[in-house]
Design a protein around this motif. Structure first.
Motif, PDB file in Angstrom:
ATOM      1  N   ALA A  40       0.993  -1.133  -0.084  1.00  0.00           N
ATOM      2  CA  ALA A  40       0.240  -0.047   0.091  1.00  0.00           C
ATOM      3  C   ALA A  40       0.902   1.301  -0.039  1.00  0.00           C
ATOM      4  O   ALA A  40       0.579   2.295  -0.751  1.00  0.00           O
ATOM      5  CB  ALA A  40      -1.004  -0.043   1.305  1.00  0.00           C
ATOM      6  N   TYR A  41       1.898   1.289   0.901  1.00  0.00           N
ATOM      7  CA  TYR A  41       2.746   2.215   0.830  1.00  0.00           C
ATOM      8  C   TYR A  41       3.506   2.772  -0.417  1.00  0.00           C
ATOM      9  O   TYR A  41       3.534   3.897  -0.965  1.00  0.00           O
ATOM     10  CB  TYR A  41       3.890   2.130   2.033  1.00  0.00           C
ATOM     11  CG  TYR A  41       4.930   3.518   2.123  1.00  0.00           C
ATOM     12  CD1 TYR A  41       4.458   4.484   2.850  1.00  0.00           C
ATOM     13  CD2 TYR A  41       6.061   3.360   1.301  1.00  0.00           C
ATOM     14  CE1 TYR A  41       5.293   5.326   3.136  1.00  0.00           C
ATOM     15  CE2 TYR A  41       6.871   4.350   1.750  1.00  0.00           C
ATOM     16  CZ  TYR A  41       6.364   5.498   2.549  1.00  0.00           C
ATOM     17  OH  TYR A  41       7.207   6.645   2.794  1.00  0.00           O
ATOM     18  N   PHE A  42       3.959   1.660  -0.913  1.00  0.00           N
ATOM     19  CA  PHE A  42       4.686   1.802  -2.457  1.00  0.00           C
ATOM     20  C   PHE A  42       3.712   2.148  -3.598  1.00  0.00           C
ATOM     21  O   PHE A  42       3.909   2.903  -4.369  1.00  0.00           O
ATOM     22  CB  PHE A  42       5.532   0.705  -2.673  1.00  0.00           C
ATOM     23  CG  PHE A  42       6.674   0.503  -1.959  1.00  0.00           C
ATOM     24  CD1 PHE A  42       7.895   1.479  -1.833  1.00  0.00           C
ATOM     25  CD2 PHE A  42       6.855  -0.608  -1.142  1.00  0.00           C
ATOM     26  CE1 PHE A  42       8.704   1.359  -1.093  1.00  0.00           C
ATOM     27  CE2 PHE A  42       8.203  -0.626  -0.314  1.00  0.00           C
ATOM     28  CZ  PHE A  42       9.104   0.366  -0.331  1.00  0.00           C
ATOM     29  N   ALA A  70       2.782   4.725  12.766  1.00  0.00           N
ATOM     30  CA  ALA A  70       3.735   5.182  11.597  1.00  0.00           C
ATOM     31  C   ALA A  70       3.458   6.715  11.632  1.00  0.00           C
ATOM     32  O   ALA A  70       2.862   6.988  10.677  1.00  0.00           O
ATOM     33  CB  ALA A  70       3.769   4.589  10.520  1.00  0.00           C
ATOM     34  N   ALA A  71       4.299   7.409  12.400  1.00  0.00           N
ATOM     35  CA  ALA A  71       4.292   8.967  12.107  1.00  0.00           C
ATOM     36  C   ALA A  71       4.677   9.422  10.494  1.00  0.00           C
ATOM     37  O   ALA A  71       4.016  10.342  10.504  1.00  0.00           O
ATOM     38  CB  ALA A  71       5.333   9.560  13.156  1.00  0.00           C
ATOM     39  N   GLU A  72       5.356   8.729  10.011  1.00  0.00           N
ATOM     40  CA  GLU A  72       5.897   9.278   8.699  1.00  0.00           C
ATOM     41  C   GLU A  72       4.590   9.134   7.746  1.00  0.00           C
ATOM     42  O   GLU A  72       4.462   9.997   6.938  1.00  0.00           O
ATOM     43  CB  GLU A  72       6.918   8.456   8.066  1.00  0.00           C
ATOM     44  CG  GLU A  72       8.332   8.806   8.599  1.00  0.00           C
ATOM     45  CD  GLU A  72       8.729  10.140   8.303  1.00  0.00           C
ATOM     46  OE1 GLU A  72       8.327  10.763   7.249  1.00  0.00           O
ATOM     47  OE2 GLU A  72       9.278  10.754   9.227  1.00  0.00           O
ATOM     48  N   LEU A  73       3.640   7.969   8.014  1.00  0.00           N
ATOM     49  CA  LEU A  73       2.609   8.079   6.977  1.00  0.00           C
ATOM     50  C   LEU A  73       1.612   9.204   7.238  1.00  0.00           C
ATOM     51  O   LEU A  73       1.009   9.601   6.271  1.00  0.00           O
ATOM     52  CB  LEU A  73       1.791   6.666   7.263  1.00  0.00           C
ATOM     53  CG  LEU A  73       2.724   5.417   6.846  1.00  0.00           C
ATOM     54  CD1 LEU A  73       1.744   4.370   7.188  1.00  0.00           C
ATOM     55  CD2 LEU A  73       2.537   5.397   5.082  1.00  0.00           C
ATOM     56  N   HIS A  74       1.478   9.653   8.443  1.00  0.00           N
ATOM     57  CA  HIS A  74       0.625  10.534   8.650  1.00  0.00           C
ATOM     58  C   HIS A  74       1.104  11.981   8.291  1.00  0.00           C
ATOM     59  O   HIS A  74       0.422  12.663   7.816  1.00  0.00           O
ATOM     60  CB  HIS A  74       0.259  10.799  10.321  1.00  0.00           C
ATOM     61  CG  HIS A  74      -0.476   9.433  10.891  1.00  0.00           C
ATOM     62  ND1 HIS A  74       0.190   8.445  11.122  1.00  0.00           N
ATOM     63  CD2 HIS A  74      -1.670   9.423  11.166  1.00  0.00           C
ATOM     64  CE1 HIS A  74      -0.944   7.477  11.635  1.00  0.00           C
ATOM     65  NE2 HIS A  74      -1.989   8.213  11.677  1.00  0.00           N
ATOM     66  N   GLY A  78      -0.972  14.237   5.913  1.00  0.00           N
ATOM     67  CA  GLY A  78      -1.254  15.577   6.035  1.00  0.00           C
ATOM     68  C   GLY A  78      -0.860  16.479   5.054  1.00  0.00           C
ATOM     69  O   GLY A  78      -1.452  17.422   4.492  1.00  0.00           O
ATOM     70  N   GLY A  79       0.647  16.204   4.348  1.00  0.00           N
ATOM     71  CA  GLY A  79       0.856  16.965   3.393  1.00  0.00           C
ATOM     72  C   GLY A  79       0.027  16.986   1.986  1.00  0.00           C
ATOM     73  O   GLY A  79      -0.085  17.957   1.219  1.00  0.00           O
ATOM     74  N   LEU A  80      -0.133  15.720   1.804  1.00  0.00           N
ATOM     75  CA  LEU A  80      -0.978  15.664   0.623  1.00  0.00           C
ATOM     76  C   LEU A  80      -2.467  16.323   0.815  1.00  0.00           C
ATOM     77  O   LEU A  80      -2.791  16.809  -0.180  1.00  0.00           O
ATOM     78  CB  LEU A  80      -1.258  14.017   0.316  1.00  0.00           C
ATOM     79  CG  LEU A  80      -0.223  13.275  -0.276  1.00  0.00           C
ATOM     80  CD1 LEU A  80      -0.675  11.859  -0.462  1.00  0.00           C
ATOM     81  CD2 LEU A  80      -0.175  13.767  -1.786  1.00  0.00           C
ATOM     82  N   HIS A  96      -3.897  15.277  15.537  1.00  0.00           N
ATOM     83  CA  HIS A  96      -3.730  13.993  16.133  1.00  0.00           C
ATOM     84  C   HIS A  96      -2.230  13.530  16.199  1.00  0.00           C
ATOM     85  O   HIS A  96      -2.068  12.939  17.487  1.00  0.00           O
ATOM     86  CB  HIS A  96      -4.351  13.039  15.059  1.00  0.00           C
ATOM     87  CG  HIS A  96      -4.081  11.470  15.514  1.00  0.00           C
ATOM     88  ND1 HIS A  96      -4.865  10.977  16.433  1.00  0.00           N
ATOM     89  CD2 HIS A  96      -3.221  10.710  14.949  1.00  0.00           C
ATOM     90  CE1 HIS A  96      -4.363   9.781  16.455  1.00  0.00           C
ATOM     91  NE2 HIS A  96      -3.322   9.362  15.419  1.00  0.00           N
ATOM     92  N   LEU A  97      -1.437  13.743  15.516  1.00  0.00           N
ATOM     93  CA  LEU A  97      -0.065  13.549  15.681  1.00  0.00           C
ATOM     94  C   LEU A  97       0.367  14.434  17.171  1.00  0.00           C
ATOM     95  O   LEU A  97       1.005  13.723  17.849  1.00  0.00           O
ATOM     96  CB  LEU A  97       0.943  13.983  14.722  1.00  0.00           C
ATOM     97  CG  LEU A  97       1.023  13.000  13.566  1.00  0.00           C
ATOM     98  CD1 LEU A  97       1.436  13.779  12.099  1.00  0.00           C
ATOM     99  CD2 LEU A  97       1.795  11.664  13.864  1.00  0.00           C
ATOM    100  N   LEU A  98       0.048  15.681  17.218  1.00  0.00           N
ATOM    101  CA  LEU A  98       0.589  16.463  18.494  1.00  0.00           C
ATOM    102  C   LEU A  98      -0.108  15.927  19.580  1.00  0.00           C
ATOM    103  O   LEU A  98       0.380  15.976  20.670  1.00  0.00           O
ATOM    104  CB  LEU A  98      -0.036  17.860  18.235  1.00  0.00           C
ATOM    105  CG  LEU A  98       1.009  18.741  17.274  1.00  0.00           C
ATOM    106  CD1 LEU A  98       0.326  20.067  17.154  1.00  0.00           C
ATOM    107  CD2 LEU A  98       2.314  18.842  17.899  1.00  0.00           C
TER     108      LEU A  98
END
Length: 382
Positions: A40-42, A70-74, A78-80, A96-98
């Protein structure tokens, strides 16, 4: 009744077999999940490379379901969302991350920075300001101050903008002295509108001593002095601009000629304008100013011929024709009207950053909000 231990001979192997089977099922399920996340990630990464943002978001959401921690996925999600203009969802992701307690300090600062960008892109300036102020003193300090500078400028809070420009001076983003000069000029104009012209004048006189390379400071000083009836003082400010910011002389050439005529300094002004043209080449506004300083109509028209000899110009040709006597019929009048209409777009100023055109010269572009992005020459001369 005696217990039959023979059942243990059957129960123990059976329990062992069931446990082994359950472990194999759990292991197989774990392997399937661990394989599903990279796929899914790729897949999301592939969609991103193909600029398919909606499909990329769907794939990353699927990956985030399998890896909720997984913080990187979030961060990617968020960027998208922000790039797509879905600011509400971007804000929720970063909030949510904060709210997570397991984030490192670096990741928390990164989430705070992302949240501040969400608010800024959404136009929520008050929330963006608070979010960026929370980043002061962190590794995002310079970026936060730069964003706060833009927010203060958009809010026209020139005092706070000037303070932020001073704080940014000498930092990684270069010099902010000219930008600070714009803030001071805006403060001076605000004081003048309030009737505090003396305070505005004192502020501008100190500004040209502090930042003599600011063309706007000299121009604004000349305007304020002229509003007080100090024509000679205004003319002195325009000569100060000629010395310290010679590239901007075309902007004030007409005002310099008018001031020189009023104070009896026409010869000095003409000499100064001729010297400038000899150094920097012909400019339409300077040529017009030289023509204004001539007392004879034929001598005034000769300046446009000199301009045309050095540089072809439809505007200069039209100005030369405007000084010629009209013929008996309407042909000359029609011809001049057609040429004047054709010249109008060539007399505009054009922003070098975004291409916004205007008949008026702007120190800050109305299109891209950039400072000093307008060259001080007309479109025809670029």
């Amino acid at each position: 009744m005696a217990f039959d231990f023979a059942w243990l001979l059957w129960a123990l192997p059976l329990a062992f077999g069931l446990g082994w089977a359950a472990s194999r099922i759990d292991l197989r399920h774990w392997r399937l999940e661990s394989r599903a996340v990279p796929r899914a990630y790729f897949r999301g990464l592939s969609h991103l490379l193909n600029e398919q943002q909606d499909q990329a978001i769907d794939a990353l959401i699927e990956a985030a379901r399998h890896e909720p921690d997984a913080a990187e996925l979030h961060f990617a999600l968020g960027g998208l969302f922000r790039r797509r203009g879905d600011y509400d969802r971007a804000v929720r992701v970063h909030q949510h991350l904060l709210a997570r307690a397991d984030l490192s300090s670096a990741e928390r600062e990164r989430a705070q920075h992302a949240l501040a960008l969400d608010f800024l892109k959404a136009g929520l300036l008050d929330r963006a300001e608070a979010a960026f102020e929370a980043l002061l003193g962190t590794r995002y300090d310079a970026e936060a101050r730069l964003a706060l500078l833009g927010i203060h400028e958009r809010a026209r809070d020139w005092a706070r903008a000037a303070e932020m420009a001073q704080a940014l001076e000498g930092g990684p983003h270069g010099s902010f002295r000219l930008r600070l000069a714009h803030h001071r000029c805006e403060q001076a104009l605000a004081l003048q509108r309030q009737g505090r012209t003396g305070d505005a004048l004192a502020l501008l006189e100190a500004l040209v001593q502090q930042i003599p390379a600011s063309a706007r400071a000299w121009v604004t000083l000349a305007e304020v002095r002229q509003s007080l009836g100090q024509t000679e003082g205004a003319l002195a400010a325009l000569h100060g601009l000629r010395q310290h910011c010679p590239s901007h002389l075309p902007l004030v050439a007409h005002a310099l000629a008018q001031g020189a005529l009023l104070t009896g300094q026409a010869a000095d002004a003409q000499a100064a304008l001729r010297a400038w043209a000899a150094t920097y080449g012909p400019a339409l506004d300077v040529t017009q100013a030289l023509a204004v300083l001539e007392s004879d109509a034929a001598a005034a028209r000769a300046h446009y011929i000199d301009h045309l000899r050095q540089e072809p110009s439809l505007v200069a040709a039209t100005l030369w024709l405007a000084g010629a006597p009209l013929g008996a019929g309407d042909d000359d009048r029609l011809l001049r009207r057609a040429l004047e209409r054709a010249c109008e777009p060539l007399k505009r100023y054009r922003c070098a950053a975004c291409g916004f055109e205007s008949r008026q010269y702007f120190w800050q572009c109305p299109g891209c909000q950039g400072w000093d992005t307008y060259p001080p020459r007309r479109v025809e001369e670029l």
